[in-house]
Scaffold this motif. Structure first.
Motif, PDB file in Angstrom:
ATOM      1  N   LYS A  75       0.839  -1.198   0.000  1.00 34.75           N
ATOM      2  CA  LYS A  75       0.000   0.000   0.000  1.00 34.75           C
ATOM      3  C   LYS A  75       0.871   1.244   0.000  1.00 34.75           C
ATOM      4  O   LYS A  75       1.808   1.348   0.785  1.00 34.75           O
ATOM      5  N   VAL A  76       0.528   2.178  -0.889  1.00 34.12           N
ATOM      6  CA  VAL A  76       1.227   3.462  -0.955  1.00 34.12           C
ATOM      7  C   VAL A  76       0.194   4.574  -0.934  1.00 34.12           C
ATOM      8  O   VAL A  76      -0.754   4.567  -1.723  1.00 34.12           O
ATOM      9  N   GLN A  77       0.379   5.514  -0.020  1.00 29.92           N
ATOM     10  CA  GLN A  77      -0.495   6.680   0.051  1.00 29.92           C
ATOM     11  C   GLN A  77       0.296   7.906  -0.387  1.00 29.92           C
ATOM     12  O   GLN A  77       1.301   8.265   0.232  1.00 29.92           O
ATOM     13  N   LEU A  78      -0.179   8.541  -1.440  1.00 33.41           N
ATOM     14  CA  LEU A  78       0.484   9.721  -1.983  1.00 33.41           C
ATOM     15  C   LEU A  78      -0.190  10.993  -1.483  1.00 33.41           C
ATOM     16  O   LEU A  78      -1.408  11.025  -1.316  1.00 33.41           O
ATOM     17  N   PRO A  79       0.572  12.064  -1.274  1.00 30.19           N
ATOM     18  CA  PRO A  79      -0.026  13.335  -0.859  1.00 30.19           C
ATOM     19  C   PRO A  79      -0.608  14.079  -2.059  1.00 30.19           C
ATOM     20  O   PRO A  79      -0.286  13.778  -3.218  1.00 30.19           O
ATOM     21  N   ALA A  80      -1.428  15.059  -1.794  1.00 29.70           N
ATOM     22  CA  ALA A  80      -2.037  15.870  -2.858  1.00 29.70           C
ATOM     23  C   ALA A  80      -1.000  16.692  -3.609  1.00 29.70           C
ATOM     24  O   ALA A  80      -1.265  17.173  -4.714  1.00 29.70           O
ATOM     25  N   THR A  81       0.195  16.832  -3.029  1.00 31.52           N
ATOM     26  CA  THR A  81       1.244  17.619  -3.684  1.00 31.52           C
ATOM     27  C   THR A  81       1.968  16.836  -4.779  1.00 31.52           C
ATOM     28  O   THR A  81       2.681  17.419  -5.594  1.00 31.52           O
ATOM     29  N   CYS A  82       1.808  15.516  -4.806  1.00 29.24           N
ATOM     30  CA  CYS A  82       2.559  14.686  -5.755  1.00 29.24           C
ATOM     31  C   CYS A  82       1.899  14.723  -7.123  1.00 29.24           C
ATOM     32  O   CYS A  82       0.743  14.333  -7.279  1.00 29.24           O
ATOM     33  N   HIS A  83       2.649  15.173  -8.134  1.00 27.66           N
ATOM     34  CA  HIS A  83       2.086  15.302  -9.482  1.00 27.66           C
ATOM     35  C   HIS A  83       2.738  14.379 -10.507  1.00 27.66           C
ATOM     36  O   HIS A  83       2.223  14.229 -11.626  1.00 27.66           O
ATOM     37  N   THR A  84       3.859  13.736 -10.149  1.00 25.37           N
ATOM     38  CA  THR A  84       4.582  12.926 -11.132  1.00 25.37           C
ATOM     39  C   THR A  84       5.035  11.597 -10.532  1.00 25.37           C
ATOM     40  O   THR A  84       5.608  11.564  -9.444  1.00 25.37           O
ATOM     41  N   ILE A  85       4.787  10.514 -11.277  1.00 27.89           N
ATOM     42  CA  ILE A  85       5.327   9.195 -10.957  1.00 27.89           C
ATOM     43  C   ILE A  85       6.233   8.810 -12.112  1.00 27.89           C
ATOM     44  O   ILE A  85       5.789   8.739 -13.262  1.00 27.89           O
ATOM     45  N   GLY A  86       7.501   8.595 -11.835  1.00 30.20           N
ATOM     46  CA  GLY A  86       8.501   8.414 -12.879  1.00 30.20           C
ATOM     47  C   GLY A  86       8.457   7.056 -13.561  1.00 30.20           C
ATOM     48  O   GLY A  86       7.762   6.126 -13.133  1.00 30.20           O
ATOM     49  N   ASN A  87       9.235   6.932 -14.636  1.00 26.84           N
ATOM     50  CA  ASN A  87       9.343   5.680 -15.378  1.00 26.84           C
ATOM     51  C   ASN A  87       9.727   4.529 -14.454  1.00 26.84           C
ATOM     52  O   ASN A  87      10.645   4.659 -13.636  1.00 26.84           O
ATOM     53  N   ASP A  88       9.005   3.413 -14.566  1.00 22.78           N
ATOM     54  CA  ASP A  88       9.340   2.180 -13.837  1.00 22.78           C
ATOM     55  C   ASP A  88       9.371   2.356 -12.321  1.00 22.78           C
ATOM     56  O   ASP A  88      10.012   1.576 -11.608  1.00 22.78           O
ATOM     57  N   ALA A  89       8.678   3.353 -11.812  1.00 19.78           N
ATOM     58  CA  ALA A  89       8.749   3.653 -10.376  1.00 19.78           C
ATOM     59  C   ALA A  89       8.301   2.478  -9.506  1.00 19.78           C
ATOM     60  O   ALA A  89       8.871   2.219  -8.454  1.00 19.78           O
ATOM     61  N   PHE A  90       7.262   1.767  -9.952  1.00 22.41           N
ATOM     62  CA  PHE A  90       6.740   0.623  -9.191  1.00 22.41           C
ATOM     63  C   PHE A  90       6.781  -0.659 -10.023  1.00 22.41           C
ATOM     64  O   PHE A  90       6.006  -1.581  -9.801  1.00 22.41           O
ATOM     65  N   ILE A  91       7.686  -0.729 -10.965  1.00 26.72           N
ATOM     66  CA  ILE A  91       7.779  -1.894 -11.841  1.00 26.72           C
ATOM     67  C   ILE A  91       8.031  -3.163 -11.024  1.00 26.72           C
ATOM     68  O   ILE A  91       8.828  -3.175 -10.087  1.00 26.72           O
ATOM     69  N   SER A  92       7.280  -4.208 -11.356  1.00 29.08           N
ATOM     70  CA  SER A  92       7.426  -5.527 -10.717  1.00 29.08           C
ATOM     71  C   SER A  92       7.173  -5.512  -9.209  1.00 29.08           C
ATOM     72  O   SER A  92       7.684  -6.366  -8.483  1.00 29.08           O
ATOM     73  N   CYS A  93       6.357  -4.563  -8.751  1.00 29.81           N
ATOM     74  CA  CYS A  93       5.892  -4.599  -7.356  1.00 29.81           C
ATOM     75  C   CYS A  93       4.658  -5.496  -7.339  1.00 29.81           C
ATOM     76  O   CYS A  93       3.512  -5.027  -7.332  1.00 29.81           O
ATOM     77  N   ALA A  94       4.908  -6.792  -7.310  1.00 22.27           N
ATOM     78  CA  ALA A  94       3.858  -7.781  -7.575  1.00 22.27           C
ATOM     79  C   ALA A  94       2.759  -7.798  -6.528  1.00 22.27           C
ATOM     80  O   ALA A  94       1.636  -8.228  -6.812  1.00 22.27           O
ATOM     81  N   ASN A  95       3.050  -7.340  -5.323  1.00 17.89           N
ATOM     82  CA  ASN A  95       2.052  -7.369  -4.249  1.00 17.89           C
ATOM     83  C   ASN A  95       1.456  -6.006  -3.940  1.00 17.89           C
ATOM     84  O   ASN A  95       0.661  -5.874  -3.005  1.00 17.89           O
ATOM     85  N   LEU A  96       1.823  -5.000  -4.718  1.00 14.81           N
ATOM     86  CA  LEU A  96       1.233  -3.675  -4.541  1.00 14.81           C
ATOM     87  C   LEU A  96      -0.224  -3.716  -5.004  1.00 14.81           C
ATOM     88  O   LEU A  96      -0.498  -3.884  -6.193  1.00 14.81           O
ATOM     89  N   ASN A  97      -1.160  -3.587  -4.068  1.00 21.73           N
ATOM     90  CA  ASN A  97      -2.574  -3.673  -4.451  1.00 21.73           C
ATOM     91  C   ASN A  97      -3.344  -2.377  -4.225  1.00 21.73           C
ATOM     92  O   ASN A  97      -4.530  -2.303  -4.546  1.00 21.73           O
ATOM     93  N   TYR A  98      -2.682  -1.355  -3.683  1.00 21.43           N
ATOM     94  CA  TYR A  98      -3.386  -0.075  -3.503  1.00 21.43           C
ATOM     95  C   TYR A  98      -2.416   1.088  -3.633  1.00 21.43           C
ATOM     96  O   TYR A  98      -1.340   1.105  -3.041  1.00 21.43           O
ATOM     97  N   ILE A  99      -2.845   2.076  -4.414  1.00 22.45           N
ATOM     98  CA  ILE A  99      -2.190   3.378  -4.435  1.00 22.45           C
ATOM     99  C   ILE A  99      -3.264   4.389  -4.793  1.00 22.45           C
ATOM    100  O   ILE A  99      -4.093   4.133  -5.668  1.00 22.45           O
ATOM    101  N   ASN A 100      -3.309   5.498  -4.089  1.00 19.74           N
ATOM    102  CA  ASN A 100      -4.347   6.493  -4.338  1.00 19.74           C
ATOM    103  C   ASN A 100      -3.926   7.416  -5.479  1.00 19.74           C
ATOM    104  O   ASN A 100      -2.998   8.192  -5.353  1.00 19.74           O
ATOM    105  N   PHE A 101      -4.614   7.288  -6.604  1.00 20.05           N
ATOM    106  CA  PHE A 101      -4.344   8.155  -7.752  1.00 20.05           C
ATOM    107  C   PHE A 101      -5.256   9.378  -7.652  1.00 20.05           C
ATOM    108  O   PHE A 101      -6.414   9.334  -8.052  1.00 20.05           O
TER     109      PHE A 101
END
Length: 209
Positions: free
Chosen positions: A57-83
């Motif tokens: 689980k990753v919680q991003l703040p309202a200030t975050c505007h960019t997620i870079g190339n391959d930032a979470f690549i192959s995070c096989a168990n990542l099931n939540y991130i607030n877009f």
């Protein structure tokens, strides 16, 4: 200021004043499962969580505007991130082979090449700001069943949804002008009415290699 920690604690604290989560900073955190990115962070750099099999689980703040190339690549168990609507750019391959099951985009204008390829997505919903889906954006997302597209989308590139074998439902907005070759190749579960409508508008090569 950049975050450069590589501790192996599930309770990592990111110092105040950090603006960027740096390249590969959490790739080696072997026991990190949940993380809350503090307010003020504007960017998650490329490879920041690369192949971290523990993060869920990753919680991003309202200030975050960019997620870079391959930032979470192959995070096989990542099931939540607030877009949030604040996210304006998601890089190529950012969630390639990740464990995400749903994705809803409002702020981004382009779904870039390979962003969600090989993921566990079951449903996606793209808002009216999305103008283009690039090549291989959702390729090999074999669990994907439903795609909701909004008016405003203009182009779907080559093999964008190739090998999405469980894809059953997709709506095609009137604003969509271009679907390129092989965009839906091997989408074998699409109903015949949808398939025939797509062929009539864009040609049969969108289903062929």
């Amino acid at each position: 200021m950049l975050a450069t920690m590589k501790e192996t604690s599930p309770a990592i604290e990111i110092p105040e004043g950090v603006k960027v989560i740096e390249n590969s900073v959490f790739a080696g955190c072997s026991s990190l499962t949940n993380i809350k990115i503090p307010g003020g962070v504007t960017k998650i750099e490329k490879y920041a969580f690369e192949a971290n099999e523990y993060i869920r689980k990753v919680q991003l703040p309202a200030t975050c505007h960019t997620i870079g190339n391959d930032a979470f690549i192959s995070c096989a168990n990542l099931n939540y991130i607030n877009f949030s609507n604040a996210i304006k750019e998601i890089g190529c391959g950012a969630f390639y082979c990740s464990g995400l099951t749903e994705f809803e985009a409002e702020g981004v204008s382009v779904i870039k090449s390979g962003t969600f390829g090989g993921s566990r997505l079951k449903k996606i919903k793209l808002g009216s700001n999305v103008k283009k889906i690039e090549n291989q954006a959702f390729i090999d997302s074999i669990l994907l069943e439903e795609v909701i597209l909004s008016e405003g989308l203009q182009e779907i590139d080559e093999v964008a949804f190739a090998n999405c074998k469980r894809l059953k439902k997709i709506n095609i907005p009137n604003s969509l002008k271009i679907i390129k070759k092989s965009a839906f190749v091997d989408c074998t579960s699409l109903d015949e009415v949808t398939k025939l409508n797509l062929i009539e508008r864009f040609g049969k090569d969108i289903f062929e290699w």
